[in-house]
Design a protein around this motif. Structure first.
Motif, PDB file in Angstrom:
ATOM      1  N   LEU A  19     127.400  23.590  19.073  1.00  0.00           N
ATOM      2  CA  LEU A  19     127.625  24.381  17.862  1.00  0.00           C
ATOM      3  C   LEU A  19     128.788  25.349  18.092  1.00  0.00           C
ATOM      4  O   LEU A  19     129.628  25.535  17.202  1.00  0.00           O
ATOM      5  CB  LEU A  19     126.342  25.131  17.491  1.00  0.00           C
ATOM      6  N   PHE A  20     128.852  25.965  19.294  1.00  0.00           N
ATOM      7  CA  PHE A  20     129.985  26.850  19.572  1.00  0.00           C
ATOM      8  C   PHE A  20     131.300  26.076  19.431  1.00  0.00           C
ATOM      9  O   PHE A  20     132.237  26.524  18.768  1.00  0.00           O
ATOM     10  CB  PHE A  20     129.901  27.476  20.975  1.00  0.00           C
ATOM     11  N   ALA A  21     131.369  24.907  20.039  1.00  0.00           N
ATOM     12  CA  ALA A  21     132.609  24.120  20.009  1.00  0.00           C
ATOM     13  C   ALA A  21     132.970  23.755  18.563  1.00  0.00           C
ATOM     14  O   ALA A  21     134.145  23.810  18.171  1.00  0.00           O
ATOM     15  CB  ALA A  21     132.447  22.865  20.853  1.00  0.00           C
ATOM     16  N   ASN A  22     131.955  23.449  17.781  1.00  0.00           N
ATOM     17  CA  ASN A  22     132.159  23.079  16.381  1.00  0.00           C
ATOM     18  C   ASN A  22     132.723  24.255  15.570  1.00  0.00           C
ATOM     19  O   ASN A  22     133.701  24.125  14.839  1.00  0.00           O
ATOM     20  CB  ASN A  22     130.802  22.609  15.835  1.00  0.00           C
ATOM     21  N   TRP A  23     132.141  25.410  15.758  1.00  0.00           N
ATOM     22  CA  TRP A  23     132.607  26.598  15.024  1.00  0.00           C
ATOM     23  C   TRP A  23     133.981  27.053  15.534  1.00  0.00           C
ATOM     24  O   TRP A  23     134.824  27.494  14.758  1.00  0.00           O
ATOM     25  CB  TRP A  23     131.590  27.741  15.164  1.00  0.00           C
ATOM     26  N   PHE A  24     134.188  26.953  16.843  1.00  0.00           N
ATOM     27  CA  PHE A  24     135.464  27.382  17.435  1.00  0.00           C
ATOM     28  C   PHE A  24     136.603  26.526  16.863  1.00  0.00           C
ATOM     29  O   PHE A  24     137.674  27.041  16.526  1.00  0.00           O
ATOM     30  CB  PHE A  24     135.376  27.240  18.951  1.00  0.00           C
ATOM     31  N   GLU A  25     136.331  25.243  16.722  1.00  0.00           N
ATOM     32  CA  GLU A  25     137.330  24.344  16.151  1.00  0.00           C
ATOM     33  C   GLU A  25     137.635  24.751  14.707  1.00  0.00           C
ATOM     34  O   GLU A  25     138.794  24.823  14.292  1.00  0.00           O
ATOM     35  CB  GLU A  25     136.776  22.922  16.200  1.00  0.00           C
ATOM     36  N   ALA A  26     136.590  25.068  13.955  1.00  0.00           N
ATOM     37  CA  ALA A  26     136.788  25.502  12.562  1.00  0.00           C
ATOM     38  C   ALA A  26     137.588  26.805  12.530  1.00  0.00           C
ATOM     39  O   ALA A  26     138.499  26.969  11.704  1.00  0.00           O
ATOM     40  CB  ALA A  26     135.436  25.690  11.883  1.00  0.00           C
ATOM     41  N   ALA A  27     137.299  27.713  13.447  1.00  0.00           N
ATOM     42  CA  ALA A  27     137.981  29.013  13.473  1.00  0.00           C
ATOM     43  C   ALA A  27     139.464  28.842  13.797  1.00  0.00           C
ATOM     44  O   ALA A  27     140.308  29.602  13.319  1.00  0.00           O
ATOM     45  CB  ALA A  27     137.314  29.932  14.496  1.00  0.00           C
ATOM     46  N   GLN A  28     139.794  27.835  14.605  1.00  0.00           N
ATOM     47  CA  GLN A  28     141.189  27.636  15.018  1.00  0.00           C
ATOM     48  C   GLN A  28     142.048  27.014  13.926  1.00  0.00           C
ATOM     49  O   GLN A  28     143.263  26.956  14.062  1.00  0.00           O
ATOM     50  CB  GLN A  28     141.235  26.745  16.267  1.00  0.00           C
ATOM     51  N   ARG A  29     141.413  26.566  12.828  1.00  0.00           N
ATOM     52  CA  ARG A  29     142.200  25.957  11.747  1.00  0.00           C
ATOM     53  C   ARG A  29     143.008  26.991  10.976  1.00  0.00           C
ATOM     54  O   ARG A  29     143.888  26.643  10.217  1.00  0.00           O
ATOM     55  CB  ARG A  29     141.272  25.188  10.788  1.00  0.00           C
ATOM     56  N   GLU A  30     142.708  28.275  11.135  1.00  0.00           N
ATOM     57  CA  GLU A  30     143.470  29.335  10.459  1.00  0.00           C
ATOM     58  C   GLU A  30     144.598  29.756  11.395  1.00  0.00           C
ATOM     59  O   GLU A  30     144.361  30.398  12.421  1.00  0.00           O
ATOM     60  CB  GLU A  30     142.523  30.512  10.161  1.00  0.00           C
ATOM     61  N   PRO A  31     145.847  29.399  11.074  1.00  0.00           N
ATOM     62  CA  PRO A  31     146.925  29.598  12.050  1.00  0.00           C
ATOM     63  C   PRO A  31     147.201  31.059  12.392  1.00  0.00           C
ATOM     64  O   PRO A  31     147.596  31.369  13.517  1.00  0.00           O
ATOM     65  CB  PRO A  31     148.151  28.963  11.385  1.00  0.00           C
ATOM     66  N   ALA A  32     146.992  31.972  11.431  1.00  0.00           N
ATOM     67  CA  ALA A  32     147.334  33.369  11.697  1.00  0.00           C
ATOM     68  C   ALA A  32     146.251  34.096  12.487  1.00  0.00           C
ATOM     69  O   ALA A  32     146.441  35.222  12.931  1.00  0.00           O
ATOM     70  CB  ALA A  32     147.574  34.094  10.377  1.00  0.00           C
ATOM     71  N   ALA A  33     145.121  33.472  12.672  1.00  0.00           N
ATOM     72  CA  ALA A  33     143.987  34.179  13.277  1.00  0.00           C
ATOM     73  C   ALA A  33     143.982  34.019  14.803  1.00  0.00           C
ATOM     74  O   ALA A  33     144.659  33.166  15.346  1.00  0.00           O
ATOM     75  CB  ALA A  33     142.693  33.634  12.706  1.00  0.00           C
ATOM     76  N   PHE A  88     132.039  37.334  19.213  1.00  0.00           N
ATOM     77  CA  PHE A  88     133.163  36.802  18.446  1.00  0.00           C
ATOM     78  C   PHE A  88     132.917  37.158  16.985  1.00  0.00           C
ATOM     79  O   PHE A  88     131.787  37.027  16.499  1.00  0.00           O
ATOM     80  CB  PHE A  88     133.217  35.268  18.532  1.00  0.00           C
ATOM     81  N   TRP A  89     133.970  37.579  16.286  1.00  0.00           N
ATOM     82  CA  TRP A  89     133.861  37.776  14.841  1.00  0.00           C
ATOM     83  C   TRP A  89     135.027  37.063  14.188  1.00  0.00           C
ATOM     84  O   TRP A  89     136.187  37.385  14.474  1.00  0.00           O
ATOM     85  CB  TRP A  89     133.869  39.269  14.483  1.00  0.00           C
ATOM     86  N   TRP A  90     134.693  36.104  13.369  1.00  0.00           N
ATOM     87  CA  TRP A  90     135.711  35.298  12.697  1.00  0.00           C
ATOM     88  C   TRP A  90     135.565  35.485  11.192  1.00  0.00           C
ATOM     89  O   TRP A  90     134.964  34.662  10.490  1.00  0.00           O
ATOM     90  CB  TRP A  90     135.540  33.814  13.083  1.00  0.00           C
ATOM     91  N   PRO A  91     136.123  36.603  10.650  1.00  0.00           N
ATOM     92  CA  PRO A  91     135.899  36.932   9.236  1.00  0.00           C
ATOM     93  C   PRO A  91     136.455  35.879   8.287  1.00  0.00           C
ATOM     94  O   PRO A  91     135.930  35.718   7.189  1.00  0.00           O
ATOM     95  CB  PRO A  91     136.598  38.283   9.051  1.00  0.00           C
TER      96      PRO A  91
END
Ligand SMILES: Cc1cc2nc3c(=O)[nH]c(=O)nc-3n(C[C@H](O)[C@H](O)[C@H](O)COP(=O)(O)O)c2cc1C
Length: 203
Positions: A19-33, A88-91
């Motif tokens: 689940l961490f890997a899944n969410w981390f991948e989703a979080a990395q889709r935002e280039p400015a973050a 981790f906080w990924w707003p």
């Protein structure tokens, strides 16, 4: 694994690292973050907590890796009490992940390989900065940097013996997902022996 937008009880993976890997991948889709930025909390031997941001430099089933100066405040605290917490906080995807567990230094070979991959200026900075010590002023830092540039002129910069990585081996990982009406999802995984036990917590 498809991205889980809501934490549906019967669709949760048994292992939180997936689940961490899944969410981390989703979080990395935002280039400015900067999804690798995480709050690291340590505690002194008197039980005083302290936190600061560090960057996640590796994650797998063993745990979460970050790099720092072993003689810094966090390094000294981890030597005394090798336990820590990460947040981790990924707003931009409305998610938080909390991690707790024991901390161990990564192998010298792993730290060497990571250090060698860093830009030269960062390598020199690791030598120049006695992280968390007081300094007389900016000029002292500039002098240290000049001395280090001189010392390693025309040669590779080796990893300082006082600098390296830690791996936090989690025994607790909690996933928080914003949902409407403030009834947010919270799913906590606790390691019991070799099994992860999953529970839902009230938001
Ligand atoms: C975005 C960001 C990333 C950082 N990454 C690191 C890091 O990976 N390692 C590190 O030692 N310090 C990093 N720092 C600096 C730490 O927050 C902290 O100032 C420093 O490590 C000293 O902390 P200490 O005195 O508690 O040991 C980062 C700071 C920020 C704002």
């Amino acid at each position: 694994m498809a991205e889980l937008l809501a934490l549906v009880d019967d669709q949760m993976p048994d292992n939180p690292h997936f689940l961490f890997a899944n969410w981390f991948e989703a979080a990395q889709r935002e280039p400015a973050a900067e999804p690798t930025a995480m709050t690291l909390a340590t505690v002194s031997d008197e039980g005083r907590p302290a936190s600061r941001i560090v960057l996640l430099k590796g994650h797998d089933k063993r745990g979460f890796v970050f790099y720092t100066n072993f003689e810094s405040r966090k390094g000294r605290e981890l030597a005394e009490r090798p336990v820590a917490a990460l947040t981790f906080w990924w707003p931009w995807i409305e998610r938080q992940i909390r991690v707790e567990g024991r901390v161990q230094k990564v192998k010298e070979s792993e730290a060497d390989a990571y250090f060698a991959s860093r830009p030269r200026a960062s390598q020199l900075g690791a030598w120049a900065s006695s992280q968390s010590r007081t300094v007389s002023g900016r000029a002292e830092l500039d002098r240290e940097m000049q001395a280090v540039e001189e010392r390693f002129r025309d040669r590779e910069v080796p990893r300082p013996p006082f600098w390296g990585g830690y791996r936090l081996h989690p025994d607790r990982i909690e996933f928080w997902q914003h949902q409407d009406q403030r009834l947010h999802d919270r799913i906590r995984y606790c390691l019991e022996g070799t099994d992860w036990v999953r529970e839902r917590l009230a938001p």
